[in-house]
Structure formats: C-alpha cells, structure tokens
Design an enzyme around this catalytic site. Structure first.
Site, PDB file in Angstrom:
ATOM      1  N   PHE A   1      -4.862 -35.221 -78.992  1.00 39.23           N
ATOM      2  CA  PHE A   1      -5.616 -36.247 -78.931  1.00 39.23           C
ATOM      3  C   PHE A   1      -5.967 -36.536 -77.546  1.00 39.23           C
ATOM      4  O   PHE A   1      -5.309 -36.760 -76.512  1.00 39.23           O
ATOM      5  CB  PHE A   1      -5.225 -37.344 -79.816  1.00 39.23           C
TER       6      PHE A   1
ATOM      7  N   ASP B   1      -2.519 -34.315 -70.014  1.00 41.62           N
ATOM      8  CA  ASP B   1      -3.264 -35.551 -70.254  1.00 41.62           C
ATOM      9  C   ASP B   1      -1.967 -36.650 -70.437  1.00 41.62           C
ATOM     10  O   ASP B   1      -1.225 -36.567 -71.565  1.00 41.62           O
ATOM     11  CB  ASP B   1      -3.998 -35.551 -71.419  1.00 41.62           C
TER      12      ASP B   1
ATOM     13  N   LYS C   1      -4.007 -46.017 -70.865  1.00 41.75           N
ATOM     14  CA  LYS C   1      -2.986 -46.861 -71.593  1.00 41.75           C
ATOM     15  C   LYS C   1      -2.477 -47.909 -70.666  1.00 41.75           C
ATOM     16  O   LYS C   1      -2.797 -49.005 -70.197  1.00 41.75           O
ATOM     17  CB  LYS C   1      -2.603 -46.147 -72.492  1.00 41.75           C
TER      18      LYS C   1
HETATM   19  C1  LIG Z   1      -5.155 -42.872 -76.192  1.00 41.05           C
HETATM   20  C2  LIG Z   1      -5.276 -41.605 -75.750  1.00 41.05           C
HETATM   21  C3  LIG Z   1      -6.501 -40.909 -75.367  1.00 41.05           C
HETATM   22  C4  LIG Z   1      -7.911 -41.761 -75.275  1.00 41.05           C
HETATM   23  O1  LIG Z   1      -7.735 -42.962 -74.588  1.00 41.05           O
HETATM   24  P1  LIG Z   1      -8.791 -44.260 -74.888  1.00 41.05           P
HETATM   25  O2  LIG Z   1      -8.552 -45.275 -73.853  1.00 41.05           O
HETATM   26  O3  LIG Z   1      -8.609 -44.613 -76.290  1.00 41.05           O
HETATM   27  O4  LIG Z   1     -10.283 -43.589 -74.588  1.00 41.05           O
HETATM   28  C5  LIG Z   1      -6.574 -39.634 -74.503  1.00 41.05           C
HETATM   29  N1  LIG Z   1      -5.583 -38.880 -74.359  1.00 41.05           N
HETATM   30  C6  LIG Z   1      -4.498 -39.410 -75.009  1.00 41.05           C
HETATM   31  C7  LIG Z   1      -3.203 -38.562 -74.844  1.00 41.05           C
HETATM   32  C8  LIG Z   1      -4.181 -40.742 -75.810  1.00 41.05           C
HETATM   33  O5  LIG Z   1      -2.932 -41.073 -75.981  1.00 41.05           O
END
Ligand SMILES: *Cc1c(COP(=O)(O)O)cnc(C)c1O
Length: 389
Positions: free
Chosen positions: A132, A217, A246
């Site tokens: 994700f 990420d 986050k």
């Molecule tokens: C939550 C998340 C995103 C997206 O972040 P948003 O602030 O919701 O746009 C991208 N990568 C990872 C691994 C995430 O957990």
C-alpha cells in the site's frame, strides 16, 4: 448531540468514501479518546499509526501553539526556521548525506519519490504484491489492491509486480531497465506482514548491482514505530529513497521524501512543488515529536511494550501468530473473524483495526505504558474469548 445524530449529519454532507464511521470522537487525552455519547476508548490504533505521542500531548500543543502565534503559513517562496531544523534533523537521523522534500501526507511523499525515479532516465518500478503506497494516481499505480486501482485505470505504467518477501523473485525482476525497487520494510495495510530477515539486504544488493534506486516506504514503519527511527536500520541497509508521514507530525499533517546520496539532486528547480508541504506549524510539531522520542527514550520503550503485547496475545487459542516489531503489532487469527473482533473490541472500549479478514493491526501511541498495555491484553483476550464462543 449524540453519536447517532452526528453520524446522520456526516452522511448527509461528507462524501461516502470511507463507509459509515465507527463512532464520532469528540476528545482525546493521552492514549484515550471519548465519543459523543461519552464512551471512553483505549486507542490502540492512534489515528492509524499517526498519534505517536497520543492525544493532546503537551509538547505538540506547545510547539504548534507557539509556532502558530509566531509565524503560521508562508508558502515555499520562503524558508522557515522549523522547516530547516526538521530537514537537518531527519538528515541527522538517517546518518548520511541526504536532501528532504516535505509534503502533507504519505501518498504525496510517495508521489515525490515516484517523480525522483523518473529523473533517473528510466521508468520501470518494481513493487511488491500486498503493498500500500497511497491513493493519488501515481501512488495508486504502485499500490497492489486491484479493487483500489481498477476503477481509475489507466494509471502511470511500467510497474512490475513481485511477490512480497520473495528474494529470488525480486532478483529475477530487476535488470538495467529498472529505475527503482519500492517496498515497505513491514507491510502495514496488508496486516503487519514481515518479510524474511535477508529481504531488504537482497533488495539493496540487486538495486546497487543494476544501478536502480532502493526506495523504502516507511510512511507507517518509520519514526520509531518499530523500535528504531527507521525499520531499515534493523536490516543493516541504507535506501536511496525513504518516504515518511504518519507518525512524523504526531497528528499534524506532514510527510517527507528523503533522498539519500546522489538521489538527493535528481529533482531540480521546477520539477516539483507544494503550497502547504513543510509549513512551519507541521514542521514544528514534528520537531516536538522527535525531541520527545529522544528525550523520553521511547525507542527502547516501544520495543519493550511491543514484546509485552505480542507475548500477552500469542497463546490465545484463536491466535495463529503475532507479527511485527515494536509497536507495529499484527495478530493473525485462525479464522476470518477480524471484523467481529474489531466490533466486539470497540464495545469493550478498545480501538484497533481489522486490516484483513483474518489479521488485526495494533499500532498504539508510542507512549503506551506497561499498565495500559496489560489492560489492552486482558481486554482483548476477553474479546477473543467472546468472539470464539
Ligand atoms: C498510510 C500509508 C500511505 C499513505 O499515506 P496517506 O497519508 O494516507 O496518504 C503510504 N504508504 C504506507 C506504507 C502507508 O501505510
């Protein structure tokens, strides 16, 4: 106004992208939140791994208040003190020569990194199944879930999918046409899925061999969540691109794309931009988060409390496996009952997330205490008993 009344108004005015809200929250303090009906919850989700210091932490309140009363928004025609300090601090935490681009979210941090990869002169990105990376069109092109992607195709192309955690498949997929390999050190939205120990080392070696960028990420795993500033440190690798969001702002919206070494100069003037990204208030909040994690020794605390949660839940008969590191905890159930568990937990005063039909995700504030963790374990075990019965 009750939760039911607010929910009805919500449904009349807010676009229905999230489905019905679980409740309507009106207040938070420490690791607890309260809804409009006065119910108290122990928050084991922390705004999805965001509220690193819990709710209404005095260090964040003070930093945001004093920054906002001094200088709020400026635009990126101007630099501000907290922005420069935060960029320097992130570079220091990474421990290598690096450059930072600030955003407002995780998906935007990934958009920035995606654009960096295009400046290598190559276009192909190798991404893991189960990943994700966000919901904007670029990040969505790199997000695995078919149901999220299909309604919005065509998306940016030249994406190659490999099974997550399979080092041999990754090695086979990377050649001299690949711009970047993108992975999460631990997959969060997939339900806290941990790859084999050598996975990131293989990813580092194969990208180096073929002149591709290693892009990690760490939007969810970063900023202390796993007991290190960045989860990659626990694998002994250094990426070329690191995306954060986050937990970074402790609840204020901020993300960062950190480009390490030569990758730091791939984006040139005019290549990217943002109005709000890196604003003084959000960067001040992030500085307060980092100072508090450092000042209170929270990285070690995260490891201790995470182990306490995993130990307390591992031997429940409904639990097949506990996963993750630090305060990124996955609970794999023997049966696809995660949604039922989430609902029953809510009724018992615990907020957690059913990431998949058989996986719970627990990503509480990093400040969760030993006694609060013990209470969480006792309550969740009772909920698991109730749902199994
Ligand atoms: C939550 C998340 C995103 C997206 O972040 P948003 O602030 O919701 O746009 C991208 N990568 C990872 C691994 C995430 O957990």
């Amino acid at each position: 106004m009750t939760t039911a009344e607010w929910t009805e108004r919500y449904q009349g005015a807010v676009m229905n992208t999230f489905g019905p809200p679980q409740t309507v929250l009106v207040r938070g303090e420490g690791v607890h939140v309260w809804d409009a009906d006065g119910n108290q919850y122990l928050d084991l989700l922390a705004g999805i791994a965001v509220n690193a210091l819990g709710h209404a932490h005095p260090a964040i309140v003070e930093a945001v208040t004093s920054q906002l009363t001094t200088l709020g928004h400026t635009s990126n025609f101007f630099a501000t003190e907290p922005q420069v300090r935060l960029a320097e601090k992130l570079v220091q935490l990474v421990g290598h020569d690096a450059r930072v681009f600030f955003t407002n979210s995780g998906t935007e941090a990934n958009e920035a990194a995606f654009k960096v990869t295009r400046r290598t002169g190559r276009t192909r990105v190798v991404v893991a199944e189960g990943s994700f990376h966000g919901r904007t069109m670029g990040a969505l092109a790199l997000t695995s879930k078919e149901a999220y992607r299909a309604p919005f195709e065509p998306l940016p192309g030249d994406v190659t999918w490999v099974p997550y955690g399979d080092a041999a498949a990754l090695e086979a997929a990377v050649d001299d046409t690949v711009a970047a390999v993108l992975v999460e050190p631990i997959q969060g939205e997939a339900g806290v899925v941990v790859p084999p120990d050598d996975y990131l080392r293989v990813a580092r070696a194969v990208t180096t061999r073929h002149g591709a960028l290693l892009w990690l990420d760490e939007v969810q795993t970063g900023m202390g969540r796993t007991g290190a500033w960045f989860a990659y440190e626990q694998s002994g690798v250094v990426p070329d691109l690191l995306t954060l969001a986050k937990g970074l702002g402790g609840g204020l919206p901020i993300g960062a794309c950190v480009a390490i070494g030569d990758a730091g100069t791939l984006l040139q003037p005019g290549n990217h931009g943002t109005t709000f990204g890196g604003n003084a208030v959000s960067t001040a909040a992030a500085l307060a988060v980092i100072a508090t994690i450092e000042g209170e020794g929270l990285l070690d605390h995260v490891t201790t409390i995470g182990d306490q949660l995993r130990r307390g839940l591992a031997d429940h008969p409904l639990v097949a496996e506990v996963t993750g590191r630090g305060l990124m905890v996955g609970v794999v159930l023997h049966q696809p009952l995660a949604a039922e568990v989430q609902k029953a937990a809510m009724a018992a005063g615990l907020i957690l997330n059913n990431a998949t039909p058989d996986r719970l995700r627990i990503v509480p504030p990093l400040v969760l205490s030993e006694s609060e963790a013990a209470h969480a374990v006792t309550t969740l075990r009772a909920v698991l008993d109730e749902v199994s019965a």
